[in-house]
Each structure stands twice: as structure tokens, then as C-alpha cells.
Enzyme design. Structure first.
Site, PDB file in Angstrom:
ATOM      1  N   HIS B  60      32.014  38.063  40.131  1.00 34.15           N
ATOM      2  CA  HIS B  60      32.990  37.951  41.217  1.00 34.15           C
ATOM      3  C   HIS B  60      32.499  38.748  42.414  1.00 34.15           C
ATOM      4  CE1 HIS B  60      34.106  41.694  39.249  1.00 34.15           C
ATOM      5  NE2 HIS B  60      35.041  41.962  40.132  1.00 34.15           N
ATOM      6  N   HIS B  62      33.684  41.252  44.213  1.00 34.94           N
ATOM      7  CA  HIS B  62      33.997  42.651  44.513  1.00 34.94           C
ATOM      8  C   HIS B  62      32.679  43.408  44.671  1.00 34.94           C
ATOM      9  CE1 HIS B  62      38.406  42.720  42.876  1.00 34.94           C
ATOM     10  NE2 HIS B  62      38.346  42.392  44.142  1.00 34.94           N
ATOM     11  N   ASP B  64      31.432  46.227  43.818  1.00 31.04           N
ATOM     12  CA  ASP B  64      30.743  46.912  42.716  1.00 31.04           C
ATOM     13  C   ASP B  64      30.065  45.934  41.759  1.00 31.04           C
ATOM     14  OD1 ASP B  64      33.355  46.159  42.021  1.00 31.04           O
ATOM     15  OD2 ASP B  64      33.534  47.690  40.466  1.00 31.04           O
ATOM     16  N   HIS B  65      30.150  44.641  42.077  1.00 30.83           N
ATOM     17  CA  HIS B  65      29.470  43.635  41.250  1.00 30.83           C
ATOM     18  C   HIS B  65      28.453  42.811  42.034  1.00 30.83           C
ATOM     19  CE1 HIS B  65      32.068  44.117  37.635  1.00 30.83           C
ATOM     20  NE2 HIS B  65      32.797  44.718  38.554  1.00 30.83           N
ATOM     21  N   ASP B 210      35.289  41.423  35.446  1.00 28.25           N
ATOM     22  CA  ASP B 210      36.445  42.255  35.174  1.00 28.25           C
ATOM     23  C   ASP B 210      37.600  41.333  34.797  1.00 28.25           C
ATOM     24  OD1 ASP B 210      34.647  43.980  36.388  1.00 28.25           O
ATOM     25  OD2 ASP B 210      35.965  44.594  37.965  1.00 28.25           O
TER      26      ASP B 210
END
Lengths: 301, 301
Positions: B60, B62, B64-65, B210
Site C-alpha cells: 500500500h 503509506h 513506511d511501505h 498492514d
């Protein structure tokens, strides 16, 4: 004036070297200059408080100078930042940051201001009562600006011995600091020069990365105290410097000499070199006061 | 099957922890899964050859990914990559990567293929002769997919003692490996079962980060060998897990149990916890085989 180098190597982040980012502390203001990938970790490692950074200056949109920006903007949000954040950089920087926030369904809980630049000439981008920041148009493969940070000249310093001796009332002190004379009740005029000393000299810092050797910047940075000038290559790679629109250590030193800079700081080294000492050697043949930037190094000027 | 954790902590890169990224080596293929900021440095630190990565799966958008993806794409270019690169991820990923390349006046000298996902159901996104990869639709604050990596069942193994004893000609070997019987000149039929052993069991790996606790994924990951399931929070923060659409260690363990997974790997820990050992403790009350991911850790399955 304090300069902390978070990263000063060209092209890509590596195990032991970081792409360009530095923090300039000047007149108690903290400015972040460029923001390559990993900058937020470097800020942590160097124990720089995120909340003190309110202004970020981006030279150009090559990855090694700005791929860490969106992560920092996001982290500020996660840390519940309150202060406004101002970002200065080439046109397009707003679109790319906002697109990434939109795609992650994120927003900032603080005010985020973009100051997009597209002028080909030098312009003032920040000014408050103590500091002024101007762009330094550079010559690179994409639209690029360096930044000149200048302290404003402060108040004149009171010569208290003289002032007490002359029994001058406190209410005149601010006028005297600002350079004014005083007329005593007797009608006698006391000239400012005998009641004051010169203020601390205003310091200046010029950040010039990335750029081809470019004498057009000399009038802007003339007499600068500290010049950070990129030196991606050594003399042996001079043709590559021209081709990639970067500078050699000798070219950086020539700019420092012609600008009458007091101090030169070299950085943006290509990672092809095993040691950076050779950059100092080559630059020193042209200019005396050469310092080498390195990740995690701090300079007090 | 080898799994190397490059980063497994939630939210932001920090001095000693990295956001999500991992490398799965399966049937000699190397897949990069998620790509938080700093992934390229983690690849270097873990001595993973950049040139072996041809497929990148992003769960996804976000930060942090995926904030490390554009830098990796750029570094591949600087390293003169030749191989095609395939990127799998949510719709929008192509626009944001290409915009950044455009703004830096860059391009890739290798072929870059985007496989943008927007299906709400599981779909096959990659398949070759040995491996198949399917999406695992997850429930998070933005459109998110986990990925299921499955080895295909290989050839049956020849029982050479029997085969030599029966004086079967080499030209039948491939047929036998594929499960075929052999008819001897005498007319006698030799059934495949006495000439072969079962092939190595095909392994599978499910990456789920997540996500909110979501039993809808059970049919997709049923009987998986290794389940990586996010566990951002401990039980004490269960309400926060619900609110932020993340899972607790116990929820991850419950999914592992209900999916009849052989092994559970926990990760995506919130950085609020001083030690990650408590994640294992809580998950182990529900499911037996719990491993803790940690940055730089490798697992052989």
C-alpha cells in the site's frame, strides 16, 4: 553560526555515506538545507530536534537532494507537529509532495507552506529581523538554486564606561544602539561614535550544490564568510564534471578565491573515491582555508 | 525458501529500526516486498545484489511501505541496470514514481513495468514455471494487498535403483518425472508410483501487512507454510489497533491458527515498545510456532 553535515556524498545513499542534507544554525534559527533519502534518521543520529526545523530549503529535485523530504513531512505529522513548516524549492515540489500525501490518504495537522521558485535571477526567499536568505542560481542539469544565508548587522554595542560617565539617561540606550547621537540638556551633542563600539560582524553562509563551475555567482557570494561548494570530482575526472554539470575541487577553490570567501567547505563527493583527503589537497593548491565536509561533522564559525 | 527482513517497524525510520521491507528468495527467484525509506541501504547492509531483484511488490502507499521505492528505481538507473523491473502495487504508484523521475529530468535505461492493482478480490499478479503470486486483499486505511507466494509442485523424483533394475531407457525419464507410466517392450506396464518418490512439497509464504484482523483472508492463505502477519500492537493497545486498522499479536496468532499455518512471523511493531519479546509471548498463548521478525534477520524455511 553552526553547520552540521547530515550527508555530503553524491548520487545514492550507501552503507556509510548519506546524500546531501545539512543543518545551519544561524542567529538561533535552524535551517534544513536539502533533504536526501535518510535525512530524518541523520537528524535523529545527530540529536537535532525536529521541532526546531521550520524552514527547509531544497536546491533541486534530483533524488539525492530531496527524496527524504516527503518522509520527513510525514514524520512531522506523526509526531504531532504544531509549528508551521515552510518549504522552499523548485516549481513542482508542491505537486509531488501533495500527491504522495494524497495517495496515502494523509494530511498534515500543521500548516505546510510551499514557496516554489522559478526565477533565473537571485531573489530574497526569507527575511526576518535577524536573517535574510537569497537564492544563488546555479547551473546544473535541472533548475537549481544554492542559498545565501546572511545575518543582518545587529545593534551597535554600548560603551558603558563612557555612557555612565556622561550620565546619559537609560531611555536613550535604544536610540544609541541604533546609531543615534544624544543632545544633553546643556545643548552639547554627544556623537554616537564615542558612546558605542561596532556591532559583531554579520556572518554569511553560501550553499552551492550542485553546479557546473559558474562565475556568474561571484557577485552574489562576494566576501562570504563560509562557502560550501560542491566538488563531486577530482581533477582526473574533470571532463566528467563538465559532462554531468558538476565541479572539481579545484574549481570550487577557484570560486572561493574569486569570491574572496574566508572559508571553503567541500562536499558532494563522488563515491568512486576511497578517501576524500585528496579533495582538500587539490583545492589547497588554489585556496588556503579548505575544510572537508563529512557526514555527522559539525563546524562552528 | 529464505526470508530476509530489511525492516519491520511501523511508522517512521529511526536510528536503529527500519520501516517495512523484506526479500523473499523462493525457487531461486528474489522478490522484494515493500520498500520503506532506507531500503536500498538495508539491501547493501544485508549484501543483497541489486541486480537479482526484478520484481517488487508494494502492499500500500503509506510512506513506511513505499517511500524508498523511487530512490531504489533511481539507484538502479545509476548502476546501469539492464534487466526489466516489474513493480506491483496500488493504482497511483506509477503516477507518483514517474512524476518524480520527470521532475528530476531522469529516465530509466532499463524497462520499467508497473502492474497497478485495484481489484477488491484476490488475483494472480505473477506466474512463471516455478512460482505463482496472488494478492491477499487486506483491510487498512488505504487500499492494501498482502501477497501469497506459492511454489509450484515440482517434478516427481526418480527412484534410480528401481529404474536401473528395470533397465528403463533414459528417454523415458522426463515422462516418468511428469508422472507417466512406462510400457516395456514385453508389454508390461510399470506404474509411475514404483519408479518415483513424491516431489519436494511446494512451499508457500503469505505476507500480510498492514491490516485489521480480517478472517476474509483465511480461504486464500489456508495451510500456508509461513505467514508473516503484522502485529503493530500488544493487547493493551487493542482499541488503538482497531482505530488505526492494525492488528495485535494475539489477532495475528488467531489468523495463523485458523489458517492452519505452519509458522507465524510477527512484525510491523509499533516503536512505542522497548522490547519485542512481549509480542511473541502474547501470540504464543494462541499459536505455537511464533517467530519474531527483526531488521537484518534471515529465516530459512
Amino acid at each position: 553560526m553552526n553547520l552540521t553535515i547530515l550527508g555530503c556524498y553524491a548520487a545514492t545513499p550507501r552503507t556509510f555515506t548519506n546524500p546531501t542534507s545539512q543543518v545551519l544554525e544561524i542567529k538561533n534559527r535552524m535551517f534544513l538545507i536539502d533533504c536526501g533519502e535518510g535525512t530524518q534518521v541523520q537528524l535523529r543520529k545527530n540529536k537535532i530536534k525536529f521541532s526546531r526545523i521550520n524552514h527547509i530549503f531544497i536546491s533541486h529535485l534530483h533524488g539525492d537532494h530531496f527524496y527524504g523530504l516527503v518522509g520527513l513531512v510525514s514524520t512531522f505529522m506523526l509526531l504531532n507537529r504544531v509549528n508551521d513548516l515552510h518549504i522552499y524549492g523548485p516549481k513542482g515540489i508542491k505537486e509531488v509532495i501533495l500527491l504522495q500525501l494524497k495517495l496515502s490518504n494523509s494530511w498534515t495537522n500543521y500548516n505546510l507552506y510551499f514557496h516554489e521558485l522559478e526565477s533565473e535571477g537571485s531573489e530574497v526567499v526569507f527575511e526576518d529581523e535577524k536573517v535574510i536568505v537569497k537564492t544563488i542560481p546555479l547551473k546544473h542539469r535541472v533548475y537549481t538554486n544554492g542559498y545565501l544565508f546572511q545575518e543582518k548587522t545587529g545593534d551597535r554595542k554600548l560603551n558603558m564606561d563612557k555612557i555612565l560617565n556622561l550620565e546619559i539617561d537609560q531611555c536613550y540606550y535604544q536610540k544609541i544602539k541604533s546609531g543615534g547621537d544624544v543632545v544633553l540638556e546643556s545643548g552639547e551633542v554627544i556623537p554616537n561614535s564615542i558612546m558605542t563600539f561596532d556591532p559583531e560582524p554579520a556572518k554569511s553562509y553560501a550553499f552551492c550544490s550542485d553546479t557546473l563551475y559558474n562565475e556568474d555567482i561571484l557577485p552574489i557570494i562576494q566576501d562570504v564568510d563560509v562557502l560550501y561548494h560542491e566538488s563531486t570530482f577530482l581533477e582526473s575526472e574533470a571532463p566528467l564534471a563538465g559532462k554531468t554539470m558538476h565541479s572539481t575541487a579545484k574549481e570550487a577553490a577557484t570560486i572561493a578565491l574569486k569570491a574572496n570567501a574566508k572559508q571553503l567547505v567541500l562536499g558532494h563527493y563522488s563515491t568512486r573515491y576511497e578517501s576524500i583527503e585528496k579533495f582538500r589537497e587539490e583545492a589547497s593548491t588554489i585556496f588556503q582555508n579548505v575544510l572537508l565536509a563529512d557526514d555527522g561533522k559539525s563546524f562552528e564559525f
